[in-house]
Write an enzyme that holds these catalytic residues in place. Structure first.
Site, short mmCIF file in Angstrom:
data_model
loop_
_atom_site.label_atom_id
_atom_site.label_comp_id
_atom_site.label_asym_id
_atom_site.label_seq_id
_atom_site.Cartn_x
_atom_site.Cartn_y
_atom_site.Cartn_z
N CYS B 86 1.40 -3.40 -9.51
CA CYS B 86 1.88 -2.43 -8.53
C CYS B 86 3.24 -2.86 -7.98
O CYS B 86 4.22 -2.86 -8.71
CB CYS B 86 0.81 -2.25 -7.44
SG CYS B 86 1.03 -0.74 -6.48
N HIS B 202 -4.62 -1.30 -10.57
CA HIS B 202 -5.11 -2.52 -9.91
C HIS B 202 -6.37 -3.09 -10.58
O HIS B 202 -7.48 -2.81 -10.13
CB HIS B 202 -5.42 -2.22 -8.45
CG HIS B 202 -4.21 -1.99 -7.61
ND1 HIS B 202 -3.45 -3.01 -7.10
CD2 HIS B 202 -3.58 -0.85 -7.23
CE1 HIS B 202 -2.43 -2.52 -6.42
NE2 HIS B 202 -2.49 -1.20 -6.50
N GLU B 204 -7.51 -5.98 -10.32
CA GLU B 204 -8.17 -6.93 -9.41
C GLU B 204 -9.20 -6.23 -8.52
O GLU B 204 -10.00 -6.88 -7.87
CB GLU B 204 -7.13 -7.67 -8.55
CG GLU B 204 -6.50 -6.86 -7.41
CD GLU B 204 -5.32 -6.00 -7.85
OE1 GLU B 204 -5.19 -5.71 -9.06
OE2 GLU B 204 -4.54 -5.58 -6.97
#
Lengths: 79, 231
Positions: B86, B202, B204
């Site tokens: 990002c 994302h 994660e």
């Protein structure tokens, strides 16, 4: 010494913000508005009396930070 | 796996990244402040998401010139894996570690939702544990994810198999799934040496089933696998 740096999008680079402004001007009733492109202006004070040296420094600032030369052009105007 | 997460003023996904790296990498990453000029010896450097410097000037522009980025560039040049997610992707582009630029979303809207993400190459230490062509579900949350590059750069990225991820339609989705208007639906790219990956979505945030899926795990596991094979 004072300088003004103008950063604008290169031709052909899509500018959705400019497009939105263009639309808003139209809805305010401004007729005949063609394309609107949004850019940035930086007024910079620089401790330098030599014009050429100031321009060299400003060019380096543009290349390294003020403009992303992948998508933007810059114009330097020393007062 | 020893890793480092670089924190800039305005980073806000660093904790999620640290949680994912701790869980999958087996140890807590070092947190590195942007003003530091040294990096510890690590197997992976991560630039997390957020809004470094409030997105002033251009997204990632100021962070890309932070003192720590010189060290990141040196490590990248030495072959250390670097992952930017990002805002981290935006910083890598602004720093010149990846080609191109991330512009304002074509819709002018901030997009926060789940997207489809197709794995375009498994020939990288970040994607080796995926199946090529697999479509993952992955969240995005950004206002500047509209990837742009000139024709020559795009041709190189494609020719050298450096597009890691593209946006793809999720089942039942009518459109292409591209949330931001990015060129050629690009969601993530690799550098020439394939040790730097930048991506807008994302991974994660997809580590545990309670997060709604685990499609992000193989990315981190890929890095661990690569280290084990190299050892």
């Amino acid at each position: 010494m004072k300088a003004r740096v103008t950063v604008t999008l290169k031709n052909g680079v899509l500018d959705p913000q400019g497009k939105a402004i263009e639309g808003a001007l139209g809805s305010l009733g401004f007729a005949g508005v063609g394309a609107v492109r949004q850019g940035k202006v930086f007024d910079i004070e620089i401790a330098e009396n030599d014009r050429a040296r100031a321009e060299t420094a400003l060019k380096a600032m543009c290349e390294q930070l003020l403009a992303n030369t992948v998508i933007e052009n810059y114009h330097i105007q020393v007062a | 796996m020893k890793s480092a997460v670089v924190v800039f003023p305005g980073s806000n996904r660093d904790r999620d990244m640290i949680a994912a790296l701790t869980r999958i990498g087996g140890s807590a990453p070092a947190k590195i402040w942007h003003a530091d000029s040294d990096l510890p010896k690590v197997d992976l450097i991560v630039l997390p998401g957020g809004f470094s410097y409030g997105d002033y000037l251009r997204s990632g522009a100021i962070a890309a010139r932070a003192p720590v980025m010189r060290a990141v560039a040196e490590r990248a040049a030495a072959g250390v894996p670097v992952l930017g997610v990002c805002n981290g992707f935006q910083i890598l582009c602004e720093a010149g570690l990846l080609p191109g630029v991330l512009m304002r979303n074509a819709s002018l809207r901030f997009v926060c939702r789940e997207v489809g993400l197709r794995v375009e190459t498994t020939a990288s230490r970040f994607t080796r544990n995926y199946r090529k062509g697999a479509v993952l579900r992955c969240p995005v949350a950004h206002g500047d994810g509209n990837y742009r590059a000139d024709d020559e750069t795009l041709a190189r990225l494609k020719g050298e198999d450096r597009v890691a991820f593209r946006y793809a339609a999720l089942p039942g989705e009518p459109a292409s799934g591209n949330p931001n208007g990015s060129l050629d639906d690009i969601a993530g790219i690799l550098n020439e040496r394939r040790n730097v990956l930048g991506m807008m979505p994302h991974p994660e945030n997809l580590i545990e089933s309670m997060q709604g899926g685990t499609d992000g795990r193989p990315l981190f596991e890929s890095i661990v696998t690569s280290l084990e094979k190299a050892a």
